[in-house]
Design a protein around this motif. Structure first.
Motif, PDB file in Angstrom:
ATOM      1  N   GLN A   1       0.850  -1.184   0.000  1.00 28.86           N
ATOM      2  CA  GLN A   1       0.000   0.000   0.000  1.00 28.86           C
ATOM      3  C   GLN A   1       0.885   1.233   0.000  1.00 28.86           C
ATOM      4  O   GLN A   1       1.912   1.264   0.674  1.00 28.86           O
ATOM      5  CB  GLN A   1      -0.903   0.013   1.230  1.00 28.86           C
TER       6      GLN A   1
ATOM      7  N   TYR B   1      -6.610   8.763  -3.359  1.00 26.57           N
ATOM      8  CA  TYR B   1      -6.924   7.898  -2.219  1.00 26.57           C
ATOM      9  C   TYR B   1      -7.925   6.829  -2.634  1.00 26.57           C
ATOM     10  O   TYR B   1      -8.618   6.969  -3.649  1.00 26.57           O
ATOM     11  CB  TYR B   1      -7.482   8.722  -1.050  1.00 26.57           C
ATOM     12  N   CYS B   2      -8.016   5.787  -1.841  1.00 27.79           N
ATOM     13  CA  CYS B   2      -8.913   4.672  -2.119  1.00 27.79           C
ATOM     14  C   CYS B   2     -10.360   5.155  -2.230  1.00 27.79           C
ATOM     15  O   CYS B   2     -10.924   5.694  -1.276  1.00 27.79           O
ATOM     16  CB  CYS B   2      -8.786   3.631  -1.001  1.00 27.79           C
TER      17      CYS B   2
ATOM     18  N   TRP C   1     -13.089   3.431  -2.447  1.00 28.88           N
ATOM     19  CA  TRP C   1     -13.964   2.689  -1.524  1.00 28.88           C
ATOM     20  C   TRP C   1     -13.883   3.299  -0.130  1.00 28.88           C
ATOM     21  O   TRP C   1     -14.899   3.474   0.544  1.00 28.88           O
ATOM     22  CB  TRP C   1     -13.565   1.217  -1.495  1.00 28.88           C
TER      23      TRP C   1
ATOM     24  N   ILE D   1      -3.350   3.248  -1.182  1.00 23.86           N
ATOM     25  CA  ILE D   1      -3.786   2.442  -2.336  1.00 23.86           C
ATOM     26  C   ILE D   1      -2.700   1.483  -2.796  1.00 23.86           C
ATOM     27  O   ILE D   1      -1.525   1.663  -2.513  1.00 23.86           O
ATOM     28  CB  ILE D   1      -4.232   3.339  -3.518  1.00 23.86           C
TER      29      ILE D   1
ATOM     30  N   TYR E   1      -7.403  -0.935  -9.532  1.00 23.66           N
ATOM     31  CA  TYR E   1      -8.076   0.261 -10.025  1.00 23.66           C
ATOM     32  C   TYR E   1      -9.335  -0.088 -10.813  1.00 23.66           C
ATOM     33  O   TYR E   1      -9.581  -1.241 -11.162  1.00 23.66           O
ATOM     34  CB  TYR E   1      -7.119   1.072 -10.907  1.00 23.66           C
TER      35      TYR E   1
ATOM     36  N   PHE F   1      -7.647   1.799  -5.388  1.00 22.13           N
ATOM     37  CA  PHE F   1      -8.170   1.057  -4.242  1.00 22.13           C
ATOM     38  C   PHE F   1      -7.090   0.451  -3.367  1.00 22.13           C
ATOM     39  O   PHE F   1      -6.005   0.116  -3.836  1.00 22.13           O
ATOM     40  CB  PHE F   1      -9.095  -0.067  -4.740  1.00 22.13           C
ATOM     41  N   TYR F   2      -7.461   0.242  -2.118  1.00 23.59           N
ATOM     42  CA  TYR F   2      -6.657  -0.497  -1.156  1.00 23.59           C
ATOM     43  C   TYR F   2      -6.737  -1.972  -1.527  1.00 23.59           C
ATOM     44  O   TYR F   2      -7.819  -2.483  -1.816  1.00 23.59           O
ATOM     45  CB  TYR F   2      -7.212  -0.284   0.258  1.00 23.59           C
ATOM     46  N   ASN F   3      -5.594  -2.650  -1.500  1.00 23.92           N
ATOM     47  CA  ASN F   3      -5.564  -4.091  -1.756  1.00 23.92           C
ATOM     48  C   ASN F   3      -4.294  -4.645  -1.128  1.00 23.92           C
ATOM     49  O   ASN F   3      -3.223  -4.568  -1.712  1.00 23.92           O
ATOM     50  CB  ASN F   3      -5.585  -4.386  -3.253  1.00 23.92           C
TER      51      ASN F   3
ATOM     52  N   ASN G   1      -9.133  -6.535  -0.027  1.00 25.31           N
ATOM     53  CA  ASN G   1      -9.175  -5.877  -1.321  1.00 25.31           C
ATOM     54  C   ASN G   1     -10.496  -5.126  -1.409  1.00 25.31           C
ATOM     55  O   ASN G   1     -11.569  -5.733  -1.375  1.00 25.31           O
ATOM     56  CB  ASN G   1      -9.062  -6.915  -2.447  1.00 25.31           C
TER      57      ASN G   1
END
Length: 155
Positions: A23, A88-89, A91, A102, A107, A117-119, A128
């Motif tokens: 991240q 930024y994420c 979600w 992120i 994406y 996105f965060y994953n 995820n």
């Protein structure tokens, strides 16, 4: 022989650990956006790393591009390529009213806009954000855009 095997296994475990927690902040301490990924490349269907040789600044942030053509496309119209929510994420902004880092390879392109996105690892578990976003895109996109003005200035 056993020592070599242990060293190799330790090396693989370290690499996996780094990848599982890959991240990043949308802009790093050096002012480079999206971990050096080429924001134009996302629109071709594959996130690609850019290079310093094809760097450009926009609003005080440095963006790297994989090619001169991508750099030129960005220079012509940055707003067409910039990620939503300052990178930024999406979600996190929509579902949690918060800024999450992120993974630049996670994406979605929705209505011609880039969402990241965060994953990765979250409290020792893989997480995820993209699947929930995909399941509820319209709802979360609307919430994220409504939430962003107050989330933007939060820490």
């Amino acid at each position: 022989m056993k020592t070599i095997k242990n060293v190799i296994l330790l090396g693989l475990a370290l690499v996996w650990g780094v990848l599982a927690q890959a991240q990043i902040d949308p802009v790093n301490k050096d002012g480079v956006a999206i971990g050096g990924y080429d924001v134009v490349s996302y629109f071709s269907g594959k996130a690609k790393k850019g290079t310093k040789a094809h760097a450009a600044k926009h609003d005080g942030v440095t963006y790297y591009f994989a090619s001169k053509a991508n750099k030129n496309a960005f220079a012509k119209s940055p707003s067409n390529y910039l990620p939503q929510f300052d990178g930024y994420c999406a979600w996190g902004v929509g579902a949690k009213e918060a800024k999450f880092p992120i993974n630049p390879e996670t994406y979605d392109i929705v209505d011609g806009k880039l969402y990241l996105f965060y994953n990765g690892d979250f409290n020792g578990e893989p997480f995820n954000a993209l699947p929930d976003w995909k399941d509820r895109t319209a709802e979360l996109k609307k919430a994220a855009h409504a939430n962003w003005p107050k989330v933007k200035n939060s820490k």
